[in-house]
Design a protein around this motif. Structure first.
Motif, PDB file in Angstrom:
ATOM      1  N   VAL A  23       9.052   2.468   0.272  1.00  0.00           N
ATOM      2  CA  VAL A  23       8.673   0.789  -0.078  1.00  0.00           C
ATOM      3  C   VAL A  23       9.821   0.374  -0.586  1.00  0.00           C
ATOM      4  CG1 VAL A  23       7.056  -0.859  -0.668  1.00  0.00           C
ATOM      5  CG2 VAL A  23       6.136   1.311   0.490  1.00  0.00           C
ATOM      6  N   ILE A  25      11.283  -3.009  -2.396  1.00  0.00           N
ATOM      7  CA  ILE A  25      11.116  -4.036  -3.128  1.00  0.00           C
ATOM      8  C   ILE A  25      12.440  -4.634  -3.798  1.00  0.00           C
ATOM      9  CG2 ILE A  25       9.812  -5.246  -5.203  1.00  0.00           C
ATOM     10  CD1 ILE A  25       7.722  -3.178  -4.839  1.00  0.00           C
ATOM     11  N   SER A  36       5.243   3.561  -2.889  1.00  0.00           N
ATOM     12  CA  SER A  36       4.085   2.632  -2.613  1.00  0.00           C
ATOM     13  C   SER A  36       4.734   1.379  -3.377  1.00  0.00           C
ATOM     14  CB  SER A  36       2.735   2.985  -3.025  1.00  0.00           C
ATOM     15  OG  SER A  36       2.724   2.841  -4.371  1.00  0.00           O
ATOM     16  N   PRO A  37       4.101   0.321  -2.800  1.00  0.00           N
ATOM     17  CA  PRO A  37       4.459  -1.123  -3.527  1.00  0.00           C
ATOM     18  C   PRO A  37       4.106  -1.048  -5.029  1.00  0.00           C
ATOM     19  CG  PRO A  37       3.050  -1.501  -1.498  1.00  0.00           C
ATOM     20  CD  PRO A  37       2.794  -0.052  -1.847  1.00  0.00           C
ATOM     21  N   CYS A  62      11.447  -8.201   2.290  1.00  0.00           N
ATOM     22  CA  CYS A  62      11.109  -6.996   1.266  1.00  0.00           C
ATOM     23  C   CYS A  62      10.951  -7.426  -0.090  1.00  0.00           C
ATOM     24  CB  CYS A  62      12.224  -5.891   1.466  1.00  0.00           C
ATOM     25  SG  CYS A  62      12.358  -5.337   2.846  1.00  0.00           S
ATOM     26  N   GLY A  65       7.705  -6.183  -0.802  1.00  0.00           N
ATOM     27  CA  GLY A  65       7.672  -4.805  -0.577  1.00  0.00           C
ATOM     28  C   GLY A  65       7.620  -4.656   1.098  1.00  0.00           C
ATOM     29  N   CYS A  66       8.245  -3.727   1.552  1.00  0.00           N
ATOM     30  CA  CYS A  66       8.560  -3.404   3.074  1.00  0.00           C
ATOM     31  C   CYS A  66       8.763  -1.946   3.217  1.00  0.00           C
ATOM     32  CB  CYS A  66       9.498  -4.220   3.814  1.00  0.00           C
ATOM     33  SG  CYS A  66      11.141  -3.850   3.535  1.00  0.00           S
ATOM     34  N   SER A  67       7.955  -1.392   4.184  1.00  0.00           N
ATOM     35  CA  SER A  67       8.353   0.238   4.609  1.00  0.00           C
ATOM     36  C   SER A  67       9.718   0.112   5.470  1.00  0.00           C
ATOM     37  CB  SER A  67       7.421   0.659   5.608  1.00  0.00           C
ATOM     38  OG  SER A  67       5.937   0.524   4.796  1.00  0.00           O
TER      39      SER A  67
END
Length: 91
Positions: A23, A25, A36-37, A62, A65-67
């Protein structure tokens, strides 16, 4: 490769190509990749070599947060171990 493995072996991996998913950020010009976020186990990501479209995607998607998968070389980013990104792939 896992984010944890890159963090643990970063000194031995300097200059080596890696592909790490997690993730991403962003905070201003800073980008950090975590599991993870809310993860505190993060790697800094230098995204200056990414294409304009890839940087735009990160800026627009992002912040919270983005995968994403980051491809690049292990190196020094903001005086820390990190990834100097060559490309990204969204998930």
């Amino acid at each position: 490769m896992s984010l944890t493995d890159v963090k643990l072996d970063a000194k031995q991996m300097q200059g080596k190509k890696v592909e790490v998913s997690g993730v991403l950020i962003t905070m201003g010009d800073m980008a950090m990749l975590g599991d993870s976020p809310f993860s505190t186990n993060r790697l800094f990501v230098d995204n200056k070599k990414l294409s304009r479209e890839e940087r735009k995607y990160i800026l627009e998607n992002c912040e919270g947060g983005c995968s994403i998968t980051v491809r690049g070389k292990v190196g020094s980013v903001m005086l820390n171990d990190g990834i100097i990104a060559d490309a990204i792939a969204t998930q």
